[in-house]
Design an enzyme around this catalytic site. Sequence first.
Site, mmCIF file in Angstrom:
data_model
loop_
_atom_site.group_PDB
_atom_site.id
_atom_site.type_symbol
_atom_site.label_atom_id
_atom_site.label_comp_id
_atom_site.label_asym_id
_atom_site.label_seq_id
_atom_site.Cartn_x
_atom_site.Cartn_y
_atom_site.Cartn_z
ATOM 1 N N ASP A 1 5.538 26.902 -2.320
ATOM 2 C CA ASP A 1 6.983 26.711 -2.262
ATOM 3 C C ASP A 1 7.587 27.928 -1.557
ATOM 4 O O ASP A 1 7.167 29.060 -1.836
ATOM 5 C CB ASP A 1 7.572 26.575 -3.674
ATOM 6 C CG ASP A 1 8.972 25.989 -3.657
ATOM 7 O OD1 ASP A 1 9.135 24.832 -4.088
ATOM 8 O OD2 ASP A 1 9.911 26.678 -3.198
ATOM 9 N N GLU B 1 10.896 2.096 6.324
ATOM 10 C CA GLU B 1 11.001 1.315 5.091
ATOM 11 C C GLU B 1 11.983 0.165 5.294
ATOM 12 O O GLU B 1 13.050 0.379 5.860
ATOM 13 C CB GLU B 1 11.448 2.208 3.929
ATOM 14 C CG GLU B 1 10.425 3.270 3.559
ATOM 15 C CD GLU B 1 10.819 4.088 2.326
ATOM 16 O OE1 GLU B 1 11.808 3.732 1.650
ATOM 17 O OE2 GLU B 1 10.124 5.077 2.049
ATOM 18 N N HIS C 1 8.333 2.392 -2.735
ATOM 19 C CA HIS C 1 9.360 3.392 -3.077
ATOM 20 C C HIS C 1 9.910 3.154 -4.490
ATOM 21 O O HIS C 1 11.116 2.984 -4.703
ATOM 22 C CB HIS C 1 10.497 3.364 -2.047
ATOM 23 C CG HIS C 1 11.221 4.675 -1.950
ATOM 24 N ND1 HIS C 1 11.756 5.153 -0.782
ATOM 25 C CD2 HIS C 1 11.497 5.626 -2.887
ATOM 26 C CE1 HIS C 1 12.336 6.332 -0.982
ATOM 27 N NE2 HIS C 1 12.189 6.633 -2.264
ATOM 28 N N ILE C 2 8.993 3.193 -5.465
ATOM 29 C CA ILE C 2 9.368 2.881 -6.854
ATOM 30 C C ILE C 2 9.336 4.119 -7.758
ATOM 31 O O ILE C 2 9.343 3.981 -8.978
ATOM 32 C CB ILE C 2 8.447 1.788 -7.440
ATOM 33 C CG1 ILE C 2 6.968 2.215 -7.386
ATOM 34 C CG2 ILE C 2 8.654 0.470 -6.715
ATOM 35 C CD1 ILE C 2 6.025 1.298 -8.147
#
Length: 304
Positions: free
Chosen positions: A169, A259, A278-279
């Site tokens: 990160d 998408e 995309h759930i």
Amino acid sequence: MKVLVAAPIHDKAMEVLKNAGFEVLYEEYPDEERLVELVKDVDAIIVRSKPKVTRKVIENAPKLKVIGRAGVGLDNIDLEAAKERGIKVVNSPGASSRSVAELVFGLLFAVARKITFADRKMREGVWAKKQCLGIELEGKTMGIIGFGRIGYQVAKIAKAFGMNLLLYDPKPNEERAREVGGKFVDLETLLRESDVVTLHVPLIEATYHMINEKRLKLMKKTAILINAARGPVVDTEALVKALEGGWIYGAGLDVYEEEPLPKDHPLTKLDNVVLTPHIGASTEEAQMRAGVQVAEQIVEILKG
């Protein structure tokens, strides 16, 4: 005061608005022209990933004080136009963190143990036991790219499975890393040493095609890539090459550069990738939290 709910939200969120004494209008996903008509006398709007709250919509809403997005991103709201008008924009970024983290492991197990492949073969009447040799997670190294809210939840679950953790990160949180026994490393080290690489970064210029051909070639041939963040973080063409060429073991994807994913997309023809539509945030609990958190913020703002 009047609130327009322009996308489906949880019943409990609607209750929060009504219990605050607001008049609530509901119309699901109106187009821009219709939205311009609906916003003329509303004090607040709630949307999800759609509809788009464009400059035109904002300029036709003289009473508008707050726009709420029930979810994480704000891509569908013209933030500059809202700022010019002094309209507050709120969302619920933490609402789906646990749901997305749990989906990461659903995808991971499906790839590692070839669950979807096995299920498909069973339905075809094929007993494919010999083709379904998988891998365990215990003792493996998970590399988490993006150690924010979701990355932290993923790390907690991975720790419970006895996995080692490498973290990347740009703004490392050492305290949280210590909590889960993780170690921050540079991106190339993470890719070379991880058995599982999972992505949890926003889509910005610096992360577009972050996982490209060069970086896929750094990964172990036995590695699994999981993407439940944003589709364009991964170069799809390069990933298809990697999966077809055996550069990596497999992938689990919930997001895509395009998408919905086209019906005949190359990814749909591969056995070593698991695909979901995309759930990540599609759980009862996440939907409830997302709606209620936004509704509570709107009540607080409108009531001063």
